[in-house]
Every structure is written in C-alpha cells, then in structure tokens.
Motif scaffolding. Structure first.
Motif, PDB file in Angstrom:
ATOM      1  N   VAL A 172     -28.446  18.390 141.363  1.00 46.60           N
ATOM      2  CA  VAL A 172     -27.990  19.468 142.259  1.00 46.60           C
ATOM      3  C   VAL A 172     -29.218  20.241 142.723  1.00 46.60           C
ATOM      4  O   VAL A 172     -30.233  20.277 142.036  1.00 46.60           O
ATOM      5  CB  VAL A 172     -26.999  20.426 141.546  1.00 46.60           C
ATOM      6  N   PRO A 173     -29.127  20.865 143.894  1.00 49.96           N
ATOM      7  CA  PRO A 173     -30.264  21.682 144.344  1.00 49.96           C
ATOM      8  C   PRO A 173     -30.216  23.062 143.702  1.00 49.96           C
ATOM      9  O   PRO A 173     -29.140  23.661 143.548  1.00 49.96           O
ATOM     10  CB  PRO A 173     -30.047  21.777 145.858  1.00 49.96           C
ATOM     11  N   ALA A 174     -31.377  23.576 143.326  1.00 50.47           N
ATOM     12  CA  ALA A 174     -31.449  24.923 142.743  1.00 50.47           C
ATOM     13  C   ALA A 174     -31.356  25.957 143.861  1.00 50.47           C
ATOM     14  O   ALA A 174     -31.637  25.673 145.017  1.00 50.47           O
ATOM     15  CB  ALA A 174     -32.747  25.086 141.971  1.00 50.47           C
ATOM     16  N   LYS A 175     -30.944  27.140 143.485  1.00 49.46           N
ATOM     17  CA  LYS A 175     -30.841  28.298 144.395  1.00 49.46           C
ATOM     18  C   LYS A 175     -29.950  27.982 145.597  1.00 49.46           C
ATOM     19  O   LYS A 175     -30.214  28.416 146.717  1.00 49.46           O
ATOM     20  CB  LYS A 175     -32.225  28.743 144.871  1.00 49.46           C
ATOM     21  N   THR A 176     -28.899  27.233 145.348  1.00 44.38           N
ATOM     22  CA  THR A 176     -27.965  26.834 146.419  1.00 44.38           C
ATOM     23  C   THR A 176     -26.553  26.959 145.872  1.00 44.38           C
ATOM     24  O   THR A 176     -26.296  26.572 144.731  1.00 44.38           O
ATOM     25  CB  THR A 176     -28.217  25.368 146.816  1.00 44.38           C
ATOM     26  N   HIS A 177     -25.658  27.487 146.707  1.00 46.17           N
ATOM     27  CA  HIS A 177     -24.257  27.610 146.272  1.00 46.17           C
ATOM     28  C   HIS A 177     -23.611  26.227 146.244  1.00 46.17           C
ATOM     29  O   HIS A 177     -23.660  25.484 147.222  1.00 46.17           O
ATOM     30  CB  HIS A 177     -23.486  28.519 147.230  1.00 46.17           C
ATOM     31  N   LEU A 178     -23.002  25.912 145.102  1.00 46.76           N
ATOM     32  CA  LEU A 178     -22.330  24.624 144.952  1.00 46.76           C
ATOM     33  C   LEU A 178     -20.865  24.864 144.665  1.00 46.76           C
ATOM     34  O   LEU A 178     -20.481  25.877 144.085  1.00 46.76           O
ATOM     35  CB  LEU A 178     -22.885  23.853 143.749  1.00 46.76           C
ATOM     36  N   ARG A 179     -20.075  23.883 145.049  1.00 50.75           N
ATOM     37  CA  ARG A 179     -18.674  23.895 144.648  1.00 50.75           C
ATOM     38  C   ARG A 179     -18.444  22.662 143.806  1.00 50.75           C
ATOM     39  O   ARG A 179     -18.757  21.547 144.229  1.00 50.75           O
ATOM     40  CB  ARG A 179     -17.764  23.848 145.879  1.00 50.75           C
ATOM     41  N   MET A 180     -17.935  22.854 142.592  1.00 48.65           N
ATOM     42  CA  MET A 180     -17.594  21.718 141.731  1.00 48.65           C
ATOM     43  C   MET A 180     -16.088  21.591 141.726  1.00 48.65           C
ATOM     44  O   MET A 180     -15.378  22.562 141.466  1.00 48.65           O
ATOM     45  CB  MET A 180     -18.063  21.965 140.293  1.00 48.65           C
ATOM     46  N   ILE A 181     -15.615  20.397 142.010  1.00 44.12           N
ATOM     47  CA  ILE A 181     -14.179  20.136 141.910  1.00 44.12           C
ATOM     48  C   ILE A 181     -14.002  19.218 140.714  1.00 44.12           C
ATOM     49  O   ILE A 181     -14.615  18.145 140.635  1.00 44.12           O
ATOM     50  CB  ILE A 181     -13.647  19.490 143.199  1.00 44.12           C
ATOM     51  N   VAL A 182     -13.177  19.665 139.796  1.00 42.78           N
ATOM     52  CA  VAL A 182     -13.052  18.968 138.521  1.00 42.78           C
ATOM     53  C   VAL A 182     -11.634  18.431 138.392  1.00 42.78           C
ATOM     54  O   VAL A 182     -10.663  19.177 138.558  1.00 42.78           O
ATOM     55  CB  VAL A 182     -13.370  19.933 137.353  1.00 42.78           C
ATOM     56  N   THR A 183     -11.553  17.157 138.112  1.00 39.15           N
ATOM     57  CA  THR A 183     -10.243  16.523 137.973  1.00 39.15           C
ATOM     58  C   THR A 183     -10.383  15.331 137.022  1.00 39.15           C
ATOM     59  O   THR A 183     -11.478  14.799 136.876  1.00 39.15           O
ATOM     60  CB  THR A 183      -9.721  16.071 139.361  1.00 39.15           C
ATOM     61  N   PRO A 184      -9.319  14.935 136.343  1.00 38.12           N
ATOM     62  CA  PRO A 184      -9.424  13.761 135.481  1.00 38.12           C
ATOM     63  C   PRO A 184      -8.763  12.548 136.106  1.00 38.12           C
ATOM     64  O   PRO A 184      -7.946  12.667 137.023  1.00 38.12           O
ATOM     65  CB  PRO A 184      -8.643  14.208 134.242  1.00 38.12           C
ATOM     66  N   ALA A 185      -9.118  11.388 135.570  1.00 31.90           N
ATOM     67  CA  ALA A 185      -8.468  10.157 136.019  1.00 31.90           C
ATOM     68  C   ALA A 185      -7.354   9.743 135.063  1.00 31.90           C
ATOM     69  O   ALA A 185      -6.502   8.930 135.422  1.00 31.90           O
ATOM     70  CB  ALA A 185      -9.493   9.040 136.107  1.00 31.90           C
TER      71      ALA A 185
END
Lengths: 259, 67
Positions: A172-185
């Motif tokens: 991931v890039p530092a100092k950048t807003h990220l969105r993590m979408i978490v889901t299971p299989a």
C-alpha cells in the motif's frame, strides 16, 4: 542506567511493528487512529492510577489504624449523609471524563473517507488471504488478484519472524487514504493489524469497509482474529511504500505471482 | 513482656485519633501525584512521537533502509 533497567524489567519496547515476546504495551502507532487509541488508553490509565492509589492508601491506613493497642476504642460510625453523597457523585463524574475522548475517537473511527485514493479488497479463505486491486481495470477486465499464504514454521529465511511472514505482502502507499473492503469466501474471518489500529470482521454474505491512512513507510504485521479452524491466526502483512514506488512494487508483485 | 505491652498501650492512648477526612485528602493527593507522573510520561511520549513525525516529514530522518 536506572531507566534502562526499568525499561528492561517493566516495559518492553516494540521496535518493529509486530508482536514482541512478553510485550506489555501497544505496538508503535502507524496511523492516526492507532495514535488516538493509545492516547485514549493513556487518558483512562490516569484515572486508573488515581483510583488505585487512593483505594490502596485507604485500605493500608485502615489496616494500620485497626490496631488493638494503638486504637483500643474504634469509632462506631453508622452512617454519614455527606460522605455518602460525595462517594456517589464523585465516581459518576469520572466516567463522564472518560466518555468524552472515548466517544470522540469512536465517531472519528466511523467516519468514512469520501474519496480514498485506493480500494483494496481483502478476502479471507481457509486458510490464506487473497487481495484484489480493482481500481485500475475496466469492467470487463479481471482485477489484479494475488494470494497471501503464511510461510510455514519450518520454512522461514534468516531474519524472518516465525509464523508472522507471508509469501506475498499487501503493498500500500504511505500517506495515502485507503479503503479496505473485507469479506470472506467461506467462514467468518477478521482482518486485524494492531499497529494500524485496524480490526475489521469478515462476515459471510457481507462486505465491511474500513479506512486507513498509514503515516510512515514500514512493514506491519497482523493476524486473523476470528477463529476458524486448524490454521487459524494466519498472518496479514502490510507493506507501506512511498507513493512514487507504489506502482512499480505492485506491478512487480503481480509479475512474480503470474510467473 | 506484660510491662512492655503496658508501656506501648499507655503511649498509644495518648496519641491523636485518626481523622477520616485527613486520610482521604492524603489519599487523593497521593493519587493525583501518581497520576501526574503518568501524565508526564504520556506528554513526553506524545512529544517524542510528534518530533519523530516532524523530522520524518522534513526528510531529516528516514525509516527506509538504503540498499
């Protein structure tokens, strides 16, 4: 010298962003949310120390004075309205002081970043993770996807942490807003990285979202936090790189994965 | 042994009786003092963290090892 001894004896410093043996405190914060969590803990700990010292002192002094020769005639106190009012009101004020920073942090954690730069999907499987980078492909193209397996106990290289390393890290890039979408299989999982202050449950049939802003480059270790079978607690490793290197690192990773 | 206990008893009965309010004040003061020391640690660690990120943003330090 005394400080070094005290730190060795009572405190464990976590120089890396992973769990340390006999660690007492939190890992170093890498995001503003984790820094807020640590600050809240310090605020609450102040009240804990205040109450502990006060109650311990009263207990010790009561035992000290309860001496048949020093105080042969004890006071016979039946009730005291003033002290009862004080001891009811004062402890109810303390939770108010705790609640203010606690709610501030809670609501700031729930704030959704309107326009994150990157969205990464973390999919939990038994017993590995797969990550999808879908930002850069059109609708008919396949997303950039790779799997991330924990390196087995008998297979690590020199310098790697036991049962904490993976073959493919999430870059991931530092100092950048990220969105993590978490889901299971399959079964429930949980994507947790303590140094980022992130713990997001992966619930079957649902996609949960969390926002992260990693403030410094580094490698951050976490573990699955929802028990789901034999190889539970497989690891999550997030590598934050400078923004200028992010593109090349991710493309290199996919080239290696494809090969 | 009996005479020693008698002397202690005589000496003790002359002392002032304990005051609950005084003990509570001493306890709260000690608690606040201990809490203040904890706060000093907290402010120190906040200051160190802020200085670390200031130096990092200015580019004077780096967390990336040069290859």
């Amino acid at each position: 010298m005394i400080e070094v001894f005290l730190e060795w004896r009572f405190l464990t410093i976590a120089p890396c962003d992973a769990a340390e043996p006999w660690q007492l405190g939190s890992q170093d914060a890498a995001t503003p949310i984790m820094q807020g969590i640590i600050d809240l803990h310090h605020d609450i700990f102040f009240f804990l120390i205040l109450i502990f010292v006060f109650v311990s002192r009263m207990l010790v002094r009561a035992l000290w004075h309860f001496h048949e020769q020093k105080n042969p005639i004890p006071q016979r106190i039946v009730h005291g309205t003033t002290i009862e009012i004080i001891r009811t009101i004062f402890p109810s004020i303390i939770p108010m002081f705790i609640a203010i920073p606690s709610f501030a942090l809670l609501y700031s954690m729930d704030e959704v970043v309107v326009d994150p730069a990157i969205t990464i999907k973390a999919i939990g499987h038994q017993w590995y993770r797969s990550y999808e980078y879908s930002d850069y492909n059109s609708s008919d193209e396949q997303s950039l996807t790779f799997d991330s397996y924990t390196i087995p106990e008998d297979d690590p290289e020199l310098g790697q942490s036991r049962l904490l390393e993976v073959d493919n890290r999430v870059v991931v890039p530092a100092k950048t807003h990220l969105r993590m979408i978490v889901t299971p299989a399959d079964v429930p999982h949980s994507w947790a990285v303590p140094s980022s202050g992130v713990k997001c449950d992966a619930v079957p049939g649902r996609s949960n979202q969390t926002s992260i802003l990693v403030q410094r480059e580094g490698v951050y270790y976490g573990q699955c936090s929802e028990i789901r079978g034999t190889n539970h607690a497989f690891t999550i490793v997030v590598e934050a790189v400078p923004l200028k290197d992010y593109g090349s690192r991710v493309s290199n990773q996919f080239i290696l994965q494809t090969n | 042994m009996a005479s020693a206990r008698k002397i202690v008893g005589q000496a003790a009965s002359k002392g002032p009786s304990p005051s609950v309010i005084k003990e509570m004040i001493y306890g709260i003061s000690l608690g606040l003092a201990a809490g203040f020391f904890w706060k000093m640690y907290h402010w120190s660690s906040q200051r160190r963290t802020r200085e670390f990120y200031d130096l990092l943003d200015k580019g004077e330090i780096s967390v990336v090892v040069d290859e």
